[in-house]
Structures are given as C-alpha cells and as structure tokens.
Motif scaffolding. Structure first.
Motif, PDB file in Angstrom:
ATOM      1  N   VAL A  35      36.643  39.223  31.726  1.00  0.00           N
ATOM      2  CA  VAL A  35      37.171  38.492  32.868  1.00  0.00           C
ATOM      3  C   VAL A  35      36.881  36.946  32.489  1.00  0.00           C
ATOM      4  O   VAL A  35      35.751  36.829  32.251  1.00  0.00           O
ATOM      5  CB  VAL A  35      36.904  38.712  34.262  1.00  0.00           C
ATOM      6  CG1 VAL A  35      35.868  38.808  34.759  1.00  0.00           C
ATOM      7  CG2 VAL A  35      37.886  37.652  35.021  1.00  0.00           C
ATOM      8  N   LYS A  36      37.841  35.992  32.378  1.00  0.00           N
ATOM      9  CA  LYS A  36      37.522  34.837  31.996  1.00  0.00           C
ATOM     10  C   LYS A  36      37.577  34.018  33.616  1.00  0.00           C
ATOM     11  O   LYS A  36      38.684  34.103  34.252  1.00  0.00           O
ATOM     12  CB  LYS A  36      38.498  34.117  31.121  1.00  0.00           C
ATOM     13  CG  LYS A  36      38.263  32.422  31.150  1.00  0.00           C
ATOM     14  CD  LYS A  36      39.374  31.955  30.308  1.00  0.00           C
ATOM     15  CE  LYS A  36      39.952  30.581  30.590  1.00  0.00           C
ATOM     16  NZ  LYS A  36      38.759  29.367  30.370  1.00  0.00           N
ATOM     17  N   MET A  37      36.555  33.359  34.052  1.00  0.00           N
ATOM     18  CA  MET A  37      36.618  33.088  35.445  1.00  0.00           C
ATOM     19  C   MET A  37      36.625  31.305  35.324  1.00  0.00           C
ATOM     20  O   MET A  37      35.810  30.768  34.576  1.00  0.00           O
ATOM     21  CB  MET A  37      35.485  33.349  36.445  1.00  0.00           C
ATOM     22  CG  MET A  37      35.584  34.781  36.849  1.00  0.00           C
ATOM     23  SD  MET A  37      34.281  34.907  38.006  1.00  0.00           S
ATOM     24  CE  MET A  37      34.831  33.862  39.376  1.00  0.00           C
ATOM     25  N   SER A  38      37.622  30.639  35.633  1.00  0.00           N
ATOM     26  CA  SER A  38      37.973  29.201  35.713  1.00  0.00           C
ATOM     27  C   SER A  38      38.093  28.729  37.094  1.00  0.00           C
ATOM     28  O   SER A  38      39.057  28.026  37.402  1.00  0.00           O
ATOM     29  CB  SER A  38      39.089  29.084  34.899  1.00  0.00           C
ATOM     30  OG  SER A  38      38.928  29.470  33.527  1.00  0.00           O
ATOM     31  N   LEU A  39      37.078  28.994  37.913  1.00  0.00           N
ATOM     32  CA  LEU A  39      37.056  28.506  39.364  1.00  0.00           C
ATOM     33  C   LEU A  39      36.070  27.061  39.311  1.00  0.00           C
ATOM     34  O   LEU A  39      36.243  26.583  40.522  1.00  0.00           O
ATOM     35  CB  LEU A  39      36.209  29.441  40.056  1.00  0.00           C
ATOM     36  CG  LEU A  39      37.062  30.718  40.391  1.00  0.00           C
ATOM     37  CD1 LEU A  39      36.409  31.914  41.412  1.00  0.00           C
ATOM     38  CD2 LEU A  39      38.371  30.644  40.459  1.00  0.00           C
ATOM     39  N   PRO A  78      42.433  46.965  25.137  1.00  0.00           N
ATOM     40  CA  PRO A  78      41.688  46.184  26.252  1.00  0.00           C
ATOM     41  C   PRO A  78      41.964  44.758  25.987  1.00  0.00           C
ATOM     42  O   PRO A  78      42.118  44.131  25.221  1.00  0.00           O
ATOM     43  CB  PRO A  78      40.094  46.381  26.060  1.00  0.00           C
ATOM     44  CG  PRO A  78      40.012  47.916  25.291  1.00  0.00           C
ATOM     45  CD  PRO A  78      41.323  47.703  24.128  1.00  0.00           C
ATOM     46  N   VAL A  79      42.166  44.203  27.427  1.00  0.00           N
ATOM     47  CA  VAL A  79      42.670  42.700  27.376  1.00  0.00           C
ATOM     48  C   VAL A  79      41.632  42.037  28.312  1.00  0.00           C
ATOM     49  O   VAL A  79      40.672  42.746  28.976  1.00  0.00           O
ATOM     50  CB  VAL A  79      43.978  42.631  28.291  1.00  0.00           C
ATOM     51  CG1 VAL A  79      44.969  43.572  27.730  1.00  0.00           C
ATOM     52  CG2 VAL A  79      43.841  42.949  29.788  1.00  0.00           C
ATOM     53  N   ILE A  80      41.644  40.685  28.305  1.00  0.00           N
ATOM     54  CA  ILE A  80      40.692  39.603  29.102  1.00  0.00           C
ATOM     55  C   ILE A  80      41.511  39.291  30.363  1.00  0.00           C
ATOM     56  O   ILE A  80      42.660  38.689  29.991  1.00  0.00           O
ATOM     57  CB  ILE A  80      40.255  38.754  28.371  1.00  0.00           C
ATOM     58  CG1 ILE A  80      39.157  39.058  27.104  1.00  0.00           C
ATOM     59  CG2 ILE A  80      39.465  37.678  29.070  1.00  0.00           C
ATOM     60  CD1 ILE A  80      38.685  38.234  26.160  1.00  0.00           C
ATOM     61  N   LEU A  81      41.191  39.478  31.511  1.00  0.00           N
ATOM     62  CA  LEU A  81      41.549  38.938  32.746  1.00  0.00           C
ATOM     63  C   LEU A  81      41.388  37.634  32.873  1.00  0.00           C
ATOM     64  O   LEU A  81      40.372  37.118  32.482  1.00  0.00           O
ATOM     65  CB  LEU A  81      41.569  39.778  33.769  1.00  0.00           C
ATOM     66  CG  LEU A  81      41.657  41.056  33.967  1.00  0.00           C
ATOM     67  CD1 LEU A  81      41.701  42.025  35.214  1.00  0.00           C
ATOM     68  CD2 LEU A  81      42.977  41.818  33.623  1.00  0.00           C
ATOM     69  N   HIS A  82      42.134  36.823  33.491  1.00  0.00           N
ATOM     70  CA  HIS A  82      42.094  35.353  33.736  1.00  0.00           C
ATOM     71  C   HIS A  82      42.209  35.154  34.971  1.00  0.00           C
ATOM     72  O   HIS A  82      43.229  35.134  35.650  1.00  0.00           O
ATOM     73  CB  HIS A  82      42.916  34.642  32.967  1.00  0.00           C
ATOM     74  CG  HIS A  82      42.580  33.207  32.715  1.00  0.00           C
ATOM     75  ND1 HIS A  82      43.354  32.069  32.205  1.00  0.00           N
ATOM     76  CD2 HIS A  82      41.576  32.349  33.042  1.00  0.00           C
ATOM     77  CE1 HIS A  82      42.765  30.880  32.401  1.00  0.00           C
ATOM     78  NE2 HIS A  82      41.533  30.912  33.131  1.00  0.00           N
ATOM     79  N   TRP A  83      41.206  34.338  35.848  1.00  0.00           N
ATOM     80  CA  TRP A  83      41.359  34.048  37.003  1.00  0.00           C
ATOM     81  C   TRP A  83      41.060  32.549  37.098  1.00  0.00           C
ATOM     82  O   TRP A  83      40.093  31.873  36.883  1.00  0.00           O
ATOM     83  CB  TRP A  83      40.016  34.809  38.010  1.00  0.00           C
ATOM     84  CG  TRP A  83      39.920  34.333  39.227  1.00  0.00           C
ATOM     85  CD1 TRP A  83      41.174  33.672  39.933  1.00  0.00           C
ATOM     86  CD2 TRP A  83      39.148  34.797  40.331  1.00  0.00           C
ATOM     87  NE1 TRP A  83      40.873  33.569  41.520  1.00  0.00           N
ATOM     88  CE2 TRP A  83      39.500  34.324  41.484  1.00  0.00           C
ATOM     89  CE3 TRP A  83      37.845  35.481  40.254  1.00  0.00           C
ATOM     90  CZ2 TRP A  83      38.920  34.675  42.641  1.00  0.00           C
ATOM     91  CZ3 TRP A  83      37.269  35.757  41.480  1.00  0.00           C
ATOM     92  CH2 TRP A  83      37.739  35.126  42.639  1.00  0.00           C
ATOM     93  N   LEU A  84      42.257  31.933  37.240  1.00  0.00           N
ATOM     94  CA  LEU A  84      42.392  30.475  36.993  1.00  0.00           C
ATOM     95  C   LEU A  84      42.349  29.815  38.496  1.00  0.00           C
ATOM     96  O   LEU A  84      43.213  30.105  39.104  1.00  0.00           O
ATOM     97  CB  LEU A  84      43.644  29.951  36.120  1.00  0.00           C
ATOM     98  CG  LEU A  84      43.702  28.545  35.802  1.00  0.00           C
ATOM     99  CD1 LEU A  84      42.773  28.083  34.801  1.00  0.00           C
ATOM    100  CD2 LEU A  84      45.203  28.177  35.311  1.00  0.00           C
ATOM    101  N   GLY A  85      41.585  28.851  38.636  1.00  0.00           N
ATOM    102  CA  GLY A  85      41.344  28.444  40.232  1.00  0.00           C
ATOM    103  C   GLY A  85      42.497  27.365  40.341  1.00  0.00           C
ATOM    104  O   GLY A  85      43.123  26.655  39.469  1.00  0.00           O
ATOM    105  N   ALA A  86      42.578  26.818  41.503  1.00  0.00           N
ATOM    106  CA  ALA A  86      43.676  25.896  41.929  1.00  0.00           C
ATOM    107  C   ALA A  86      43.135  24.342  41.504  1.00  0.00           C
ATOM    108  O   ALA A  86      44.001  23.655  41.287  1.00  0.00           O
ATOM    109  CB  ALA A  86      43.605  25.837  43.521  1.00  0.00           C
TER     110      ALA A  86
END
Length: 388
Positions: free
Chosen positions: A224-228, A182-190
């Motif tokens: 998931v890592k959220m970086s918004l 299993p992996v961690i997804l990364h949502w990197l914001g603008a």
C-alpha cells in the motif's frame, strides 16, 4: 559559477552562491535494500493549447526520455498517477496513451513501471458501486494488457458512492479478485485531492478498513502507498500490515525517516517508497538508497536529508499544486525545453515560491547542471521584470 539571484516575497532580491554538483559514480546494478518508485510527471508540447480544460497534447519524446532518466538511476517509475496530473488536466485518452507508451518503453528498457488504475474515464460524477467496479475493471484490463504493474488508485467516484466501510470492501474485493497479479493499493489523502476526504471511512475506521481489505486478499495485494502526509498514521498502518504486504511511503514531507526505518531490516520496520518528490531528486534518491544498501546510514542522511526541505517547499499548501514544482525542476535540469504544463498548471505557483525551490534545490545539490539551471531561472526572472 555565477551567483543565483533569488526573489523574496516582498519583491526584494538577494544572491546566493551557486553550488557545484557533487561528483558521483555511475549507478551500477539494482537497488537492494528498498523498492523505490519515482512518480513521474508529463511534459506537453509547448506550442499546444495548454489552457485549463484543453485536451492534453504531450511531447512524447521528452515525456518518455524523462522516464529513462529515472530508470537510469536504478529507480522504478510510477506512471499515470496524480503526479502525471490525473484529475488535474490529463484526460482519459492521454492517460491510456501514456500507460501504453510507458509500459512498452519499460519493457524495451527492461525497467520497472507501475501505473495508476482509476475510474476517471467515466464522465458522470455520481455512479453506483457496481458501476465503480466496472470502471475500475475496464482500466485494470487495459493496464494488464499493456504489461504494466498496477497501482489501484483512490477513486473520486467511490468516495461519492460509498456510505460505509463495507462499500469500500465490496468494491476493492470485486476488483482485486480480477487482478492478474498483486497490486499496490493507494490511500491518497485530502491534502492531495479534497474530493477524497474520508476515504475508506471516518477517522480511525479508515485504517481498519484498509487492513481488512489487505488481509482478505493476501495473494492480490503487494503493498500500500500511503499519501496522507502523516508519519504517525503511516507507522501505525505499517506495523499492522500482514507480512504479505509492504508499505510504500507516499509521504513527501517525512520520507527520510520512514524509508530509513528504526534500524531493524525486517518487514514492518521500514517503508519502501513511491514518491512524487523522487521525480524531482531522482539521482540523489538513488545515491541515498545505495548508501543504505551498503549499511552507510550516515551517507544516506547526508545525501537525502537536505532534499526533504526542498520537498516540503514543493509540496507546500495547497499541496495538490506540487506538480508545478516537479515540472519546474525538470525544466531547470534540462529535461524539457519549456516549463509549460498541461492545463496551464505552470502558473499555479508564484515567483517567490519558485525562488525558494531554486534556493533549496541548490542547497540540496539537486540542480543537475547548476549553470544551466541558473541561466534558465535568471531568464525567467528577467522575463517577469526582475533584475538585480
């Protein structure tokens, strides 16, 4: 203890008492209530050609020693991510070597490391969706062979190629099917990378796309890592995540409340963390989470809340230059001999901006050796012609 000389934006100076560091017991045992990763930076050789566009020439001893510093506090390391200057100076060859060395070092130390998997080794800006998949898989295989955990990073190539949420689902589905663990997804914001504007889709559909990807692959996504830098958006996604996936906050502006949660110690009610800010304040982050482990929310607040003002300064707009503040504090705290950065990024922040980092670090107790930090800061001021 000497006073700190600080520099105002108008060029005037003032002083502040230098705070002594608070004595704390040595860390013992792993953290229990939260999974915590500090996203680590890289340290170049000071004599290297650290100019924009030059290949990264890293001081491996110092770079790896910093990771041991983070592990010694009981935290995990997130490596080869945007904090390590991915897409901002860390070239593909240096990235591969960093992953290989960091994974090996973690194994020898019996410590935790996850590393970024991306498509940034591909030279061409515009590639097809199938080529994006192939690029992801190349880095995925290398990382898994090295023995590191995976953070599947947002890809600039995918952002350019995708024309619909279905395109993101196709690419992530193909890559996740091949993941060995299993992996961690990364949502990197603008704010961190303008090239990722509209990632996963436009507006509200982006979160829905992310959730569909996670729900379709429950055995392949650990979280998931959220970086918004949007606490409300993180709370919304956190509440909608399936129980198989954890939220890792990447919000360097609001992490105190997000990690603490609403007081319900159940999934969906608090965030774990994967933060660049915690590379700058690793000892304090570890102490704060240990307070949470013991049910001491007041202690958690007392220790960690002051660091948030420091982090807000480090991550001030333009946010993607936050790496300068992380490396600067590492230098002040004695973890590297020079504040130099890959690609000359040490020049990305002004002296008054750095002065505010010193002021807030002093107030938060984030200067690990206050007198050393003061001496180094005053030497930098003097070098730039600033005297009391």
């Amino acid at each position: 203890m000497s006073d700190l000389l600080l520099l105002d934006p108008d060029g005037r100076t003032h002083t502040q008492p230098l705070r002594d560091v608070e004595a704390a017991p040595a860390p013992s045992g792993p953290l229990r209530s939260r999974v915590v990763y500090a996203a680590a930076h890289v340290i170049p050789n000071a004599h290297a050609d650290n100019t924009p566009g030059a290949a990264a020439d890293l001081d491996w001893d110092a770079t790896l020693a910093f990771r041991h510093h983070v592990w010694s506090q009981g935290l995990g390391v997130a490596d080869a991510m945007d904090t390590a200057q991915r897409n901002m100076g860390l070239d593909p060859a240096a990235t591969r070597e960093l992953i290989r060395r960091s994974a090996a070092e973690a194994q020898s130390a019996r410590a935790s490391v996850v590393v970024g998997v991306n498509t940034d080794h591909v030279d061409h800006e515009a590639i097809s969706l199938d080529e994006v998949i192939d690029a992801y898989l190349q880095q995925l295989q290398f990382t898994e062979d090295a023995g590191a955990g995976v953070v599947l990073m947002a890809s600039r190539h995918l952002a350019r190629a995708a024309t619909s949420p279905a395109d993101y689902e196709k690419v992530y589905g193909a890559v996740l099917q091949r993941a060995g663990a299993p992996v961690i997804l990364h949502w990197l914001g603008a704010a961190f990378d303008p090239a990722l504007e509209g990632y996963f889709g436009a507006g509200d559909e982006a979160a829905a796309t992310l959730i569909r990807i996670i729900e379709a692959h429950p055995d392949k996504v650990a979280g998931v890592k959220m970086s918004l830098l949007d606490a409300a958006a993180e709370l919304d996604v956190r509440a909608r995540l399936p129980r198989t996936a954890a939220m890792f906050t990447g919000d360097d502006l609001h992490y105190v409340d997000l990690i603490r949660g609403d007081g319900t110690e159940q999934p969906g009610h608090f965030s774990h963390s994967l933060l660049g800010a915690f590379a700058a304040v690793a000892p304090l982050a570890a102490r704060a989470v240990r307070a949470l482990d013991d049910g001491d929310t007041d202690g958690y607040e007392r220790i960690l809340r002051p660091t948030e003002a420091l982090s807000r300064q480090i991550f001030a707009a333009p946010t993607f230059y936050y790496k300068t503040g992380v490396a600067f504090l590492s230098w002040l705290n004695g973890h590297q001999a020079s504040p130099a950065m890959v690609g000359g990024l040490h020049s990305a922040r002004s002296l008054p901006h750095l002065s505010d980092i010193v002021r807030l670090a002093n107030a938060a107790g984030a200067l690990e050796d206050p007198q050393l930090a003061a001496d180094r800061w005053h030497a930098l001021l003097s070098l730039n012609g600033v005297v009391k």
